[in-house]
Design a protein around this motif. Sequence first.
Motif, PDB file in Angstrom:
ATOM      1  N   HIS A  47      12.376   8.191   0.122  1.00 16.01           N
ATOM      2  CA  HIS A  47      11.896   7.099  -0.725  1.00 16.01           C
ATOM      3  C   HIS A  47      10.973   6.167   0.061  1.00 16.01           C
ATOM      4  CE1 HIS A  47      11.884   4.099  -3.894  1.00 16.01           C
ATOM      5  NE2 HIS A  47      12.227   3.178  -2.993  1.00 16.01           N
ATOM      6  N   LYS A  48      11.383   5.832   1.298  1.00 12.78           N
ATOM      7  CA  LYS A  48      10.556   4.965   2.127  1.00 12.78           C
ATOM      8  C   LYS A  48       9.222   5.623   2.450  1.00 12.78           C
ATOM      9  CE  LYS A  48      14.290   2.365   4.382  1.00 12.78           C
ATOM     10  NZ  LYS A  48      14.974   2.060   5.668  1.00 12.78           N
ATOM     11  N   GLU A  49       9.268   6.925   2.765  1.00  7.55           N
ATOM     12  CA  GLU A  49       8.037   7.640   3.072  1.00  7.55           C
ATOM     13  C   GLU A  49       7.117   7.683   1.853  1.00  7.55           C
ATOM     14  OE1 GLU A  49       9.247  11.426   4.486  1.00  7.55           O
ATOM     15  OE2 GLU A  49       9.963  10.688   6.429  1.00  7.55           O
ATOM     16  N   LEU A  50       7.712   7.893   0.666  1.00 13.33           N
ATOM     17  CA  LEU A  50       6.920   7.927  -0.559  1.00 13.33           C
ATOM     18  C   LEU A  50       6.302   6.561  -0.848  1.00 13.33           C
ATOM     19  CD1 LEU A  50       5.958   9.409  -3.079  1.00 13.33           C
ATOM     20  CD2 LEU A  50       8.128   8.821  -4.182  1.00 13.33           C
ATOM     21  N   LYS A  51       7.113   5.500  -0.651  1.00 15.45           N
ATOM     22  CA  LYS A  51       6.611   4.146  -0.872  1.00 15.45           C
ATOM     23  C   LYS A  51       5.464   3.830   0.084  1.00 15.45           C
ATOM     24  CE  LYS A  51       8.097  -0.690  -1.082  1.00 15.45           C
ATOM     25  NZ  LYS A  51       9.226  -1.625  -0.896  1.00 15.45           N
ATOM     26  N   LEU A  52       5.628   4.217   1.349  1.00 18.51           N
ATOM     27  CA  LEU A  52       4.585   3.994   2.339  1.00 18.51           C
ATOM     28  C   LEU A  52       3.312   4.755   1.979  1.00 18.51           C
ATOM     29  CD1 LEU A  52       3.681   2.812   5.048  1.00 18.51           C
ATOM     30  CD2 LEU A  52       4.679   4.813   6.176  1.00 18.51           C
ATOM     31  N   GLN A  53       3.502   5.992   1.505  1.00 16.42           N
ATOM     32  CA  GLN A  53       2.355   6.803   1.111  1.00 16.42           C
ATOM     33  C   GLN A  53       1.622   6.181  -0.070  1.00 16.42           C
ATOM     34  OE1 GLN A  53       1.272   9.634   2.750  1.00 16.42           O
ATOM     35  NE2 GLN A  53      -0.509   9.374   1.450  1.00 16.42           N
ATOM     36  N   LEU A  54       2.386   5.654  -1.035  1.00 12.78           N
ATOM     37  CA  LEU A  54       1.776   4.993  -2.193  1.00 12.78           C
ATOM     38  C   LEU A  54       0.995   3.755  -1.776  1.00 12.78           C
ATOM     39  CD1 LEU A  54       4.663   5.287  -4.832  1.00 12.78           C
ATOM     40  CD2 LEU A  54       2.485   6.514  -4.827  1.00 12.78           C
ATOM     41  N   GLU A  55       1.572   2.971  -0.856  1.00 13.46           N
ATOM     42  CA  GLU A  55       0.885   1.777  -0.373  1.00 13.46           C
ATOM     43  C   GLU A  55      -0.407   2.146   0.354  1.00 13.46           C
ATOM     44  OE1 GLU A  55       3.795  -0.160   2.012  1.00 13.46           O
ATOM     45  OE2 GLU A  55       4.855  -1.077   0.302  1.00 13.46           O
ATOM     46  N   GLN A  56      -0.344   3.208   1.162  1.00 14.31           N
ATOM     47  CA  GLN A  56      -1.540   3.654   1.875  1.00 14.31           C
ATOM     48  C   GLN A  56      -2.599   4.144   0.890  1.00 14.31           C
ATOM     49  OE1 GLN A  56       0.103   6.582   4.544  1.00 14.31           O
ATOM     50  NE2 GLN A  56       0.576   5.077   6.144  1.00 14.31           N
ATOM     51  N   ASN A  57      -2.150   4.867  -0.142  1.00 11.18           N
ATOM     52  CA  ASN A  57      -3.086   5.351  -1.157  1.00 11.18           C
ATOM     53  C   ASN A  57      -3.736   4.189  -1.898  1.00 11.18           C
ATOM     54  OD1 ASN A  57      -2.503   7.972  -0.472  1.00 11.18           O
ATOM     55  ND2 ASN A  57      -1.077   8.310  -2.170  1.00 11.18           N
ATOM     56  N   LYS A  58      -2.920   3.138  -2.200  1.00  6.10           N
ATOM     57  CA  LYS A  58      -3.453   1.968  -2.904  1.00  6.10           C
ATOM     58  C   LYS A  58      -4.473   1.236  -2.033  1.00  6.10           C
ATOM     59  CE  LYS A  58      -2.100  -2.197  -5.451  1.00  6.10           C
ATOM     60  NZ  LYS A  58      -3.160  -3.025  -4.831  1.00  6.10           N
ATOM     61  N   THR A  59      -4.163   1.097  -0.748  1.00  6.91           N
ATOM     62  CA  THR A  59      -5.091   0.447   0.173  1.00  6.91           C
ATOM     63  C   THR A  59      -6.406   1.207   0.248  1.00  6.91           C
ATOM     64  OG1 THR A  59      -3.260  -0.435   1.503  1.00  6.91           O
ATOM     65  CG2 THR A  59      -5.440  -0.338   2.544  1.00  6.91           C
ATOM     66  N   ALA A  60      -6.276   2.531   0.342  1.00  5.36           N
ATOM     67  CA  ALA A  60      -7.477   3.371   0.393  1.00  5.36           C
ATOM     68  C   ALA A  60      -8.265   3.261  -0.902  1.00  5.36           C
ATOM     69  CB  ALA A  60      -7.090   4.825   0.673  1.00  5.36           C
TER      70      ALA A  60
END
Length: 243
Positions: A47-60
């Motif tokens: 879940h944490k990895e998915l959340k981090l990935q989503l945040e990175q995708n949003k930033t990008a």
Amino acid sequence: MCTVRVGSRSLPLYPLVIVCLGVLNTILMLTAVVIGIYSLKKELMSHKELKLQLEQNKTASDGLQRQVEMLQLQRATVLADTAQIRESCGRCQHGWFLFKTSCYFHSKSLPTVTKNWPDSRADCVNRGADLIVIDNQEEQVEYVNNNKFVSEIIESIRHERNVWESGYWIGLTDTVTEATWIWINNVTEVEQRYWMDGEPNNHGHMGEDCGIAVYSATNPWKTRYDANCQQKQSHWLCEMKSS
């Protein structure tokens, strides 16, 4: 009763079976708990990895959106500049743009330079021109229509935080007689409706004797205010007759 022999002793079978089953059940429960805790931890990590990935995708994604907006702005500016060059070719100097029968030079080509009103006028004079003059109703209408074009360029390049700092010097002053506003071609300004609400107000102990224009989306007729002539501005507009 069934018994089982352990060494020299005979023990009942059923209680022993029950004890063994209890021990086995305890082992199974502990195993289930351990597996559950491990699975939960694994799920939380995922879940944490998915959340981090989503945040990175949003930033990008936000970064790409800003780049797209910047490219659109640059494209609009290039198209406007291209149109100016095409239209002004042979009639205005390089770096000037043609509108009606006049050529205009905007200080946007000098982004790091700020000047007060006298120095801005001197810059225009050195270029064979003078600060822009809008001295009759017909020219004001033309100016209003063109003002949006000029000011959108100002908006695209400026870094000022408010409308007052984003204005540009025009050839209007009341330095000779307070409250009698004269254009630099000696035409007296008599139209109050072109001033922003509450302007001119000669604010401050040093007074405000020089005119500044801004772009107003809400009321394009009210585009002027008075400022201290020694105030430094990033923008001024020169005007000369076309060839």
